[in-house]
Design a protein around this motif. Structure first.
Motif, short mmCIF file in Angstrom:
data_model
loop_
_atom_site.label_atom_id
_atom_site.label_comp_id
_atom_site.label_asym_id
_atom_site.label_seq_id
_atom_site.Cartn_x
_atom_site.Cartn_y
_atom_site.Cartn_z
N ILE A 133 16.26 21.21 38.35
CA ILE A 133 15.05 20.52 38.79
C ILE A 133 14.10 20.26 37.63
O ILE A 133 13.51 19.19 37.51
CB ILE A 133 14.35 21.34 39.89
N ASN A 134 13.97 21.26 36.76
CA ASN A 134 13.00 21.15 35.65
C ASN A 134 13.54 20.40 34.44
O ASN A 134 12.79 19.71 33.74
CB ASN A 134 12.54 22.54 35.21
N GLU A 135 14.84 20.52 34.19
CA GLU A 135 15.40 19.99 32.95
C GLU A 135 16.35 18.81 33.14
O GLU A 135 16.69 18.12 32.18
CB GLU A 135 16.15 21.10 32.18
N GLY A 136 16.82 18.60 34.35
CA GLY A 136 17.79 17.53 34.58
C GLY A 136 17.19 16.15 34.35
O GLY A 136 15.98 15.96 34.47
N SER A 137 18.05 15.19 34.02
CA SER A 137 17.58 13.83 33.74
C SER A 137 17.94 12.85 34.85
O SER A 137 17.37 11.76 34.92
CB SER A 137 18.19 13.34 32.42
N ASP A 138 18.86 13.23 35.72
CA ASP A 138 19.30 12.35 36.80
C ASP A 138 18.54 12.71 38.08
O ASP A 138 18.63 13.83 38.58
CB ASP A 138 20.81 12.50 37.02
N ASP A 139 17.79 11.75 38.63
CA ASP A 139 16.96 12.02 39.80
C ASP A 139 17.78 12.40 41.02
O ASP A 139 17.35 13.21 41.85
CB ASP A 139 16.09 10.79 40.13
#
Length: 225
Positions: free
Chosen positions: A119-125
């Motif tokens: 949730i905090n670091e991912g780039s894909d919504d």
């Protein structure tokens, strides 16, 4: 004739020297910036390809560990993925996979940490939305209802809105807030495709809270007008 050409060449040379003295540094810096940009772009493309290939290999290793139910190896490979290739989609997908197995093994704290990282670091919504919904499930299991509502307070991509509304309805129903739960279930019901089985599940939840399905369908038709 030769002397005349020599003089012309000398004049041109002097003009070129004067021009370069005046503008040479600026031109050089512009060229450096342009060439550096091209080199950086090419390097970035190569870096992306390399990172993806290496991250893919680690993700395959993670899948094998999941099939073998090797929790320790999953945790280790997941950490490697995040530390070395945290900007790749494989890192987020790996954390989702790790969270699933960790949860099945009863290690909800580690599963929560893995999902929170996505949730905090991912780039894909889309992947972040999946992580958010899975985290809510763990929070509901832990009866951390306020935390679950906080997790659901962030907007998600349109295709996940119905699922988020349904989960929010679950939390509110568990808190004894039936009227508010009905509002969220109605949102989910109206957003889901008529042919999906999931819509029938939401329909059952509405029925359980005393809402007539036909009344819910009527409301949907009214909203479309």
């Amino acid at each position: 004739m030769a002397s005349h050409l020599d003089l012309e060449e000398q004049e041109q040379l002097d003009q070129l020297k004067h021009f370069w003295t005046r503008y040479g540094n600026a031109i050089t810096w512009v060229l450096i910036v342009i060439l550096a940009g091209v080199a950086a772009w090419n390097g970035y493309q190569y870096w992306q390809r390399t990172q993806a290939a290496q991250a893919s290999a680690l993700y395959d290793e993670l899948e094998r560990a999941a099939i073998a139910q090797d929790v320790q190896k999953i945790a280790r490979v997941q950490e490697d993925l995040r530390a070395k290739y945290g900007r790749t989609t494989y890192a987020a997908q790996g954390s989702l996979l790790a969270a699933q197995l960790l949860s099945e093994k009863g290690n909800n704290d580690a599963a929560t940490a893995a999902l929170t990282w996505v949730i905090n670091e991912g780039s894909d919504d889309g992947i972040k939305a999946v992580a958010r919904l899975r985290l809510v499930s763990l929070q509901i299991e832990a009866k951390a209802y306020d935390d679950a509502l906080k997790t659901l307070s962030t907007s998600v991509p349109r295709e996940f809105e119905a699922l988020a509304a349904d989960r929010k309805g679950d939390v509110l129903a568990l808190q004894g807030k039936a009227d508010e739960a009905v509002v969220e279930y109605r949102k989910a019901y109206k957003s889901l495709d008529l042919r999906t089985e999931y819509r029938r599940l939401v329909e059952a939840k509405l029925n359980a809270l005393g809402v007539d399905v036909k009344d819910g369908a009527a409301t949907q038709n009214e909203d479309k007008k």
